[in-house]
Design a protein around this motif. Structure first.
Motif, PDB file in Angstrom:
ATOM      1  N   ASP A  24      15.103 -13.591   5.168  1.00  0.00           N
ATOM      2  CA  ASP A  24      15.459 -12.497   4.258  1.00  0.00           C
ATOM      3  C   ASP A  24      14.227 -11.690   3.870  1.00  0.00           C
ATOM      4  O   ASP A  24      14.275 -10.461   3.789  1.00  0.00           O
ATOM      5  CB  ASP A  24      16.130 -13.044   2.996  1.00  0.00           C
ATOM      6  N   LEU A  25      13.116 -12.387   3.633  1.00  0.00           N
ATOM      7  CA  LEU A  25      11.884 -11.705   3.257  1.00  0.00           C
ATOM      8  C   LEU A  25      11.368 -10.838   4.405  1.00  0.00           C
ATOM      9  O   LEU A  25      10.929  -9.704   4.188  1.00  0.00           O
ATOM     10  CB  LEU A  25      10.819 -12.720   2.825  1.00  0.00           C
ATOM     11  N   VAL A  26      11.440 -11.345   5.624  1.00  0.00           N
ATOM     12  CA  VAL A  26      11.010 -10.553   6.779  1.00  0.00           C
ATOM     13  C   VAL A  26      11.889  -9.318   6.926  1.00  0.00           C
ATOM     14  O   VAL A  26      11.390  -8.213   7.162  1.00  0.00           O
ATOM     15  CB  VAL A  26      11.028 -11.399   8.070  1.00  0.00           C
ATOM     16  N   GLN A  27      13.185  -9.498   6.760  1.00  0.00           N
ATOM     17  CA  GLN A  27      14.100  -8.356   6.853  1.00  0.00           C
ATOM     18  C   GLN A  27      13.761  -7.315   5.791  1.00  0.00           C
ATOM     19  O   GLN A  27      13.697  -6.118   6.081  1.00  0.00           O
ATOM     20  CB  GLN A  27      15.546  -8.822   6.700  1.00  0.00           C
ATOM     21  N   ASP A  28      13.531  -7.765   4.562  1.00  0.00           N
ATOM     22  CA  ASP A  28      13.163  -6.858   3.480  1.00  0.00           C
ATOM     23  C   ASP A  28      11.845  -6.145   3.801  1.00  0.00           C
ATOM     24  O   ASP A  28      11.704  -4.945   3.555  1.00  0.00           O
ATOM     25  CB  ASP A  28      13.051  -7.638   2.166  1.00  0.00           C
ATOM     26  N   THR A  29      10.905  -6.878   4.380  1.00  0.00           N
ATOM     27  CA  THR A  29       9.613  -6.302   4.742  1.00  0.00           C
ATOM     28  C   THR A  29       9.780  -5.203   5.782  1.00  0.00           C
ATOM     29  O   THR A  29       9.194  -4.120   5.653  1.00  0.00           O
ATOM     30  CB  THR A  29       8.676  -7.396   5.291  1.00  0.00           C
ATOM     31  N   VAL A  30      10.574  -5.459   6.807  1.00  0.00           N
ATOM     32  CA  VAL A  30      10.796  -4.470   7.862  1.00  0.00           C
ATOM     33  C   VAL A  30      11.480  -3.233   7.302  1.00  0.00           C
ATOM     34  O   VAL A  30      11.090  -2.096   7.609  1.00  0.00           O
ATOM     35  CB  VAL A  30      11.598  -5.079   9.030  1.00  0.00           C
ATOM     36  N   VAL A  31      12.478  -3.426   6.449  1.00  0.00           N
ATOM     37  CA  VAL A  31      13.178  -2.286   5.843  1.00  0.00           C
ATOM     38  C   VAL A  31      12.198  -1.453   5.017  1.00  0.00           C
ATOM     39  O   VAL A  31      12.171  -0.220   5.116  1.00  0.00           O
ATOM     40  CB  VAL A  31      14.365  -2.774   4.975  1.00  0.00           C
ATOM     41  N   ARG A  32      11.377  -2.121   4.216  1.00  0.00           N
ATOM     42  CA  ARG A  32      10.393  -1.404   3.393  1.00  0.00           C
ATOM     43  C   ARG A  32       9.361  -0.688   4.271  1.00  0.00           C
ATOM     44  O   ARG A  32       8.953   0.437   3.957  1.00  0.00           O
ATOM     45  CB  ARG A  32       9.681  -2.365   2.450  1.00  0.00           C
ATOM     46  N   ALA A  33       8.929  -1.352   5.333  1.00  0.00           N
ATOM     47  CA  ALA A  33       7.925  -0.752   6.217  1.00  0.00           C
ATOM     48  C   ALA A  33       8.490   0.489   6.908  1.00  0.00           C
ATOM     49  O   ALA A  33       7.795   1.512   7.016  1.00  0.00           O
ATOM     50  CB  ALA A  33       7.455  -1.773   7.243  1.00  0.00           C
ATOM     51  N   LEU A  34       9.730   0.404   7.367  1.00  0.00           N
ATOM     52  CA  LEU A  34      10.336   1.565   8.010  1.00  0.00           C
ATOM     53  C   LEU A  34      10.504   2.718   7.026  1.00  0.00           C
ATOM     54  O   LEU A  34      10.288   3.877   7.380  1.00  0.00           O
ATOM     55  CB  LEU A  34      11.683   1.180   8.630  1.00  0.00           C
ATOM     56  N   ALA A  35      10.862   2.389   5.794  1.00  0.00           N
ATOM     57  CA  ALA A  35      11.019   3.427   4.780  1.00  0.00           C
ATOM     58  C   ALA A  35       9.675   4.060   4.414  1.00  0.00           C
ATOM     59  O   ALA A  35       9.623   5.226   4.025  1.00  0.00           O
ATOM     60  CB  ALA A  35      11.683   2.848   3.536  1.00  0.00           C
ATOM     61  N   ALA A  36       8.601   3.292   4.551  1.00  0.00           N
ATOM     62  CA  ALA A  36       7.276   3.784   4.155  1.00  0.00           C
ATOM     63  C   ALA A  36       6.381   4.070   5.353  1.00  0.00           C
ATOM     64  O   ALA A  36       5.165   4.193   5.205  1.00  0.00           O
ATOM     65  CB  ALA A  36       6.616   2.765   3.246  1.00  0.00           C
ATOM     66  N   GLN A  37       6.966   4.181   6.543  1.00  0.00           N
ATOM     67  CA  GLN A  37       6.144   4.343   7.740  1.00  0.00           C
ATOM     68  C   GLN A  37       5.246   5.576   7.688  1.00  0.00           C
ATOM     69  O   GLN A  37       4.179   5.597   8.299  1.00  0.00           O
ATOM     70  CB  GLN A  37       7.006   4.344   8.991  1.00  0.00           C
ATOM     71  N   HIS A  38       5.644   6.573   6.929  1.00  0.00           N
ATOM     72  CA  HIS A  38       4.807   7.773   6.799  1.00  0.00           C
ATOM     73  C   HIS A  38       3.474   7.472   6.093  1.00  0.00           C
ATOM     74  O   HIS A  38       2.500   8.187   6.263  1.00  0.00           O
ATOM     75  CB  HIS A  38       5.568   8.860   6.030  1.00  0.00           C
ATOM     76  N   SER A  39       3.429   6.373   5.328  1.00  0.00           N
ATOM     77  CA  SER A  39       2.197   6.043   4.610  1.00  0.00           C
ATOM     78  C   SER A  39       1.239   5.188   5.433  1.00  0.00           C
ATOM     79  O   SER A  39       0.104   4.960   5.024  1.00  0.00           O
ATOM     80  CB  SER A  39       2.524   5.333   3.291  1.00  0.00           C
ATOM     81  N   PHE A  40       1.689   4.706   6.601  1.00  0.00           N
ATOM     82  CA  PHE A  40       0.793   3.938   7.459  1.00  0.00           C
ATOM     83  C   PHE A  40      -0.182   4.889   8.127  1.00  0.00           C
ATOM     84  O   PHE A  40       0.208   5.921   8.657  1.00  0.00           O
ATOM     85  CB  PHE A  40       1.581   3.165   8.525  1.00  0.00           C
ATOM     86  N   GLN A  41      -1.447   4.521   8.071  1.00  0.00           N
ATOM     87  CA  GLN A  41      -2.479   5.362   8.667  1.00  0.00           C
ATOM     88  C   GLN A  41      -2.789   4.864  10.069  1.00  0.00           C
ATOM     89  O   GLN A  41      -3.285   3.753  10.233  1.00  0.00           O
ATOM     90  CB  GLN A  41      -3.742   5.342   7.805  1.00  0.00           C
ATOM     91  N   PRO A  42      -2.478   5.669  11.080  1.00  0.00           N
ATOM     92  CA  PRO A  42      -2.781   5.266  12.463  1.00  0.00           C
ATOM     93  C   PRO A  42      -4.261   4.901  12.600  1.00  0.00           C
ATOM     94  O   PRO A  42      -5.124   5.516  11.980  1.00  0.00           O
ATOM     95  CB  PRO A  42      -2.429   6.508  13.292  1.00  0.00           C
TER      96      PRO A  42
END
Length: 157
Positions: A24-42
């Motif tokens: 469940d935590l991994v799923q929540d992490t992936v959902v949050r990461a996808l929602a915040a993908q614009h904040s990841f700095q390549p």
């Protein structure tokens, strides 16, 4: 991101001590990461970024659970202990895993990030929001405490 799912699950298992909660935590992490993908700095470390999200989600869930337990216990005086271990948890853990759980949470977290997840001290420090020196000290103290516990157990047997 898909290639890091096993690492995320491993870290989640150390945090939660429960395979179902870890999933469940991994799923929540992936959902949050996808929602915040614009904040990841390549060009930065994706694994460290995901671990930070996972760690923050875990502590947020813990705070929420603690608050829910408190509210329920105020409403129902004889409430069932909501933090009791789940029936499907393993009754026995491997020696190393058992020893890891004897460590204080901050030391255990540091050792898992640097040792098991093979992150650098710098990456682990970024994930935990502490200086690199603090992370190095936590890892060192965790290793020392594990060595002392193992030595004591060997002497007793």
């Amino acid at each position: 991101m898909a290639a890091l799912l096993p690492d995320l699950r491993g870290f989640a298992r150390f945090l939660t001590r429960d395979p179902t909660a870890a999933d469940d935590l991994v799923q929540d992490t992936v959902v949050r990461a996808l929602a915040a993908q614009h904040s990841f700095q390549p060009g930065t470390n994706l694994k460290a970024w995901l671990f930070t999200i996972e760690r923050n989600a875990f502590y947020e869930q813990m705070r929420r659970r603690r608050r829910e337990t408190q509210l329920l216990s105020e409403q129902v005086p004889d409430a069932v202990d909501l933090q009791a271990p789940e029936a499907h948890r393993r009754s026995e853990l491997s020696d190393l895993q058992r020893l890891l759980w004897t460590l204080p949470p901050l030391l255990r977290e540091a050792l898992v990030l640097v040792g098991a997840q093979e992150l650098s001290h710098e990456e682990a420090a970024t994930i935990c929001g502490v200086p690199v020196g603090t992370m190095k000290a936590r890892v060192s103290r965790a290793r020392g405490q594990l060595a002392r516990t193992m030595s004591r157990e060997q002497q007793e047997s």
